[in-house]
Design a protein around this motif. Structure first.
Motif, short mmCIF file in Angstrom:
data_model
loop_
_atom_site.label_atom_id
_atom_site.label_comp_id
_atom_site.label_asym_id
_atom_site.label_seq_id
_atom_site.Cartn_x
_atom_site.Cartn_y
_atom_site.Cartn_z
N VAL A 1 0.84 -1.19 0.00
CA VAL A 1 0.00 0.00 0.00
C VAL A 1 0.88 1.25 0.00
O VAL A 1 0.68 2.18 -0.79
N GLU A 2 1.86 1.26 0.89
CA GLU A 2 2.80 2.38 0.96
C GLU A 2 3.59 2.50 -0.34
O GLU A 2 3.72 3.59 -0.91
N ALA A 3 4.15 1.39 -0.81
CA ALA A 3 4.98 1.42 -2.02
C ALA A 3 4.18 1.85 -3.24
O ALA A 3 4.71 2.54 -4.12
N GLY A 4 2.91 1.47 -3.29
CA GLY A 4 2.11 1.77 -4.47
C GLY A 4 1.59 3.19 -4.52
O GLY A 4 1.14 3.63 -5.59
N ALA A 5 1.61 3.90 -3.40
CA ALA A 5 1.02 5.23 -3.37
C ALA A 5 2.03 6.35 -3.16
O ALA A 5 1.78 7.49 -3.57
N VAL A 6 3.15 6.06 -2.52
CA VAL A 6 4.10 7.11 -2.18
C VAL A 6 4.72 7.70 -3.45
O VAL A 6 4.87 7.01 -4.47
N LEU A 7 5.06 8.97 -3.39
CA LEU A 7 5.60 9.69 -4.55
C LEU A 7 7.08 9.38 -4.72
O LEU A 7 7.96 10.19 -4.44
N MET A 8 7.35 8.17 -5.18
CA MET A 8 8.72 7.70 -5.41
C MET A 8 8.71 6.78 -6.63
O MET A 8 7.72 6.69 -7.35
N GLY A 9 9.82 6.06 -6.82
CA GLY A 9 9.90 5.18 -7.98
C GLY A 9 9.39 3.78 -7.73
O GLY A 9 9.44 2.93 -8.64
N GLU A 10 8.87 3.50 -6.52
CA GLU A 10 8.44 2.15 -6.20
C GLU A 10 7.21 1.72 -7.00
O GLU A 10 7.13 0.58 -7.47
N ALA A 11 6.23 2.61 -7.15
CA ALA A 11 4.97 2.23 -7.82
C ALA A 11 5.19 1.75 -9.25
O ALA A 11 4.70 0.68 -9.63
N PRO A 12 5.91 2.50 -10.10
CA PRO A 12 6.12 1.98 -11.46
C PRO A 12 6.95 0.71 -11.47
O PRO A 12 6.72 -0.17 -12.32
N PHE A 13 7.89 0.57 -10.54
CA PHE A 13 8.70 -0.65 -10.50
C PHE A 13 7.83 -1.86 -10.16
O PHE A 13 7.89 -2.89 -10.85
N VAL A 14 7.02 -1.76 -9.11
CA VAL A 14 6.15 -2.87 -8.73
C VAL A 14 5.16 -3.18 -9.85
O VAL A 14 4.89 -4.35 -10.15
N PHE A 15 4.63 -2.15 -10.49
CA PHE A 15 3.70 -2.36 -11.61
C PHE A 15 4.37 -3.13 -12.74
O PHE A 15 3.80 -4.09 -13.29
N LEU A 16 5.57 -2.72 -13.12
CA LEU A 16 6.27 -3.39 -14.24
C LEU A 16 6.63 -4.83 -13.88
O LEU A 16 6.56 -5.72 -14.73
N VAL A 17 6.99 -5.08 -12.62
CA VAL A 17 7.24 -6.46 -12.20
C VAL A 17 5.96 -7.27 -12.28
O VAL A 17 5.98 -8.44 -12.70
N ALA A 18 4.83 -6.67 -11.90
CA ALA A 18 3.55 -7.37 -12.00
C ALA A 18 3.21 -7.70 -13.45
O ALA A 18 2.71 -8.80 -13.75
N VAL A 19 3.48 -6.77 -14.36
CA VAL A 19 3.25 -7.04 -15.78
C VAL A 19 4.14 -8.19 -16.25
O VAL A 19 3.69 -9.09 -16.98
N TRP A 20 5.40 -8.14 -15.87
CA TRP A 20 6.33 -9.23 -16.23
C TRP A 20 5.82 -10.58 -15.72
O TRP A 20 5.78 -11.56 -16.48
N LEU A 21 5.44 -10.64 -14.46
CA LEU A 21 4.98 -11.91 -13.89
C LEU A 21 3.71 -12.40 -14.57
O LEU A 21 3.58 -13.59 -14.89
N TRP A 22 2.77 -11.48 -14.79
CA TRP A 22 1.50 -11.90 -15.41
C TRP A 22 1.72 -12.37 -16.85
O TRP A 22 1.21 -13.42 -17.25
#
Length: 600
Positions: A142-163
């Motif tokens: 929740v924190e990683a996905g909302a905070v104004l940093m580079g975590e959200a796009p990184f987690v999203f791209l990893v999710a796309v890769w895994l899916w």
């Protein structure tokens, strides 16, 4: 006719077959409700006014420069400060903090949906629902996905890769879906490359996975063989793209890197005095200026110098000290550190215990599925590469949590499939409760995390002179004898004509004897006009023979010299004896600089 339709529509739901109703309930409680719950939980993070330091001073300024002149920025060494993915992502949102936060929420919700479907393709509906809830219940994603940093796009791209990889290796898909596999392989490769160019932690995983899965394809048969080839192809695409970018960087700047920063990460991560943690956890500033001479730790020259000093430190640190530090950091990477954990029962450590236990079950239960092998390997790799570098919990969260969620979901599905489901679930729950209790016990009883000057090369800056130290709250002088505390509070006060304090100085008070328990310590500084600053040090688990040490950075303020105070909060009757109070410096950079940087 319209009246007839009006009578039919309300009854349509009653004509659904049981399987369709089950699907609706599964989608509602397994995906829709978690999506709503996740969005609600991000409100607190999204409404924060302050902008994180890295975004304020690096990501957003670079994103604005990218919007103004992209060609010029990519030829500027300033672009080497960070991996380009987060900068490009923020530029796509106009480099506007509000727009970036809105985009963060959107892509994080998509990442949740993708994780849900990837878990379903591997382990079925139970795994999918488990993945969604394990994604939203812990605070970490929740924190990683909302905070104004580079975590959200990184987690999203990893999710796309895994899916996309899960889709590509799904051997149960129909003929129509099978035709999309090539597209899924390409999408997965692009996503993994983009993730690596957003946070470069997968850089060494790429060649390893290419070789490992191509080798595995030679041993496997049938559908599994094709699946292994497709996984290898995904990583080969990503490797080619990242390699092309690094070749471009080498041509432009003379170094084949995604970004600088490795030198600083390894330098701070190799400091035994601070256990390889971020200095601010100990009341200290980063001391890279002792090495870089103002050139910046993310400059090419600064990065080179820090890497040289880090390698020298690693060569000269005794192996037992290095091994002990790495074991401690591995524990922190997996289960976080008391340096930042709160005391709630279900804190981040407790949720990591849940995820790790279920992930281990999932890795075992899904051992015949190539995706489980890939995700397990990626998780082990991320643990390994984060041990040598500086510890910060957000690095661990972005690197590991989505992988653990996917594996843990398979663990839940495996338990659900057991013939004796109740016994299996009960045994897993008992193991989790025991793990959470053990983590809480360690949090309260392990030695306080403070700078260990015995592992470095401390330099004495100032020793307290006779008559400048006063004590209150003890039945006697704790500097001359072991004496009990009269109540639950006691104070050590040091007055001097001047204090040799700066951002890297450390206040040291050796504790020779201790009988009883202390909970916390307030290290403070008060000016003559009454202005004061203080820093909290948790003392749970404090033992005799341990130096009480803490950085003075939080205490610094301009003005005439005042007084340093150490206010102990312990159980009444706690007996203590101290040795000499002093200020020290233990900068490993200053000590190793000449040896590492002087010409051979």
């Amino acid at each position: 006719m319209s009246v007839s339709q009006g009578h039919i529509a309300p009854n349509a739901s009653h004509t659904l077959a049981p399987s369709e109703r089950a699907t609706l309930h599964w989608m509602l409680w397994g995906l829709v409700v978690p999506l709503i719950f996740y969005a609600a939980r991000t409100v607190e993070v999204l409404t924060r006014v302050e902008i994180p330091f890295d975004s304020l001073h690096t990501y957003l300024p670079l994103a604005r420069q990218l919007l103004e002149d992209a060609a010029q920025l990519f030829s500027d060494p300033k672009m080497l400060k960070v991996a380009p993915g987060a900068v490009v992502y923020m530029a796509l949102s106009g480099a506007d903090p509000v727009a970036v936060k809105a985009a963060n929420l959107a892509i994080s919700l998509v990442a949740l949906v993708l994780t849900f479907d990837a878990a379903r393709r591997i382990g079925g509906r139970v795994a999918a629902a488990a993945a969604a809830w394990l994604f939203v219940l812990p605070h970490m994603l929740v924190e990683a996905g909302a905070v104004l940093m580079g975590e959200a796009p990184f987690v999203f791209l990893v999710a796309v890769w895994l899916w996309a990889t899960t889709y590509a290796v799904d051997t149960t898909a129909g003929a129509r879906a099978a035709r999309w596999r090539i597209g899924a392989v390409v999408l997965a490769g692009l996503a993994l490359a983009a993730a690596t160019l957003t946070r470069g932690t997968y850089m060494y995983w790429l060649p390893f996975a290419v070789v490992a899965f191509f080798a595995a394809s030679r041993k496997l048969q049938g559908a599994q063989r094709g699946a292994a080839v497709r996984i290898a192809a995904v990583h080969l695409i990503a490797l080619a793209l990242v390699g092309a970018y690094m070749a471009r960087q080498n041509e432009e700047f003379g170094r084949p890197i995604v970004a600088t920063g490795t030198g600083a990460a390894l330098y701070f991560g190799s400091n035994p005095v601070l256990s390889g943690y971020e200095p601010p956890y100990f009341g200290l500033v980063h001391d890279e200026s002792t090495i870089t001479d103002g050139q910046g730790h993310l400059s090419i020259e600064g990065d080179r110098r820090l890497m040289a000093v880090a390698k020298t430190m690693l060569r000269e640190t005794p192996f037992p000290v290095l091994a002990q530090m790495y074991v401690q950091k591995l524990g922190a990477v997996l289960f976080f550190s008391r340096a930042h954990l709160d005391r709630h029962v279900m804190n981040d450590r407790s949720w990591r215990v849940v995820l790790v236990i279920l992930a281990c079950l999932g890795a075992w239960g899904g051992r015949r599925h190539l995706m489980v092998w890939m995700v397990t390997g990626a998780a082990a790799y991320q643990c390994a590469v984060h041990v040598p570098v500086l510890y910060n919990p957000r690095y661990s969260i972005s690197a590991l949590d989505i992988l653990f969620v996917l594996l843990a979901a398979q663990g839940v599905a495996m338990l659900w499939r057991q013939p004796r489901r109740g016994m299996a679930l009960g045994g897993a729950l008992a193991t989790i409760v025991a793990g959470v209790a053990l983590g809480a016990y360690h949090l309260r009883t392990s030695a306080p995390l403070m700078p260990d000057l015995s592992l470095g090369h401390p330099v004495l800056l100032q020793m307290a002179e006779p008559g400048t130290v006063q004590t209150q709250g003890w039945e006697g002088d704790p500097f001359t004898a072991e004496v009990p505390m009269a109540s639950g509070k006691a104070l050590v006060e040091w007055r001097a004509k001047a204090f040799k304090m700066d951002g890297i100085s450390i206040l040291r008070l050796p504790l020779e004897r201790l009988e009883g328990q202390c909970q916390r310590l307030w290290v403070g500084y008060t000016r003559p006009d009454g202005a004061a600053r203080a820093s909290l040090v948790r003392l749970d688990g404090l033992k005799a023979g341990q130096d009480i040490t803490w950085g003075t950075m939080p205490l610094l303020m301009p003005g005439p010299p005042g007084r340093l105070t150490m206010e102990f909060h312990c159980k009444p009757g706690t007996r203590m004896q101290f040795s000499e109070l002093g200020l020290y410096e233990a900068s490993e950079g200053r000590f190793y600089r000449e040896k590492a940087l002087s010409p051979p």
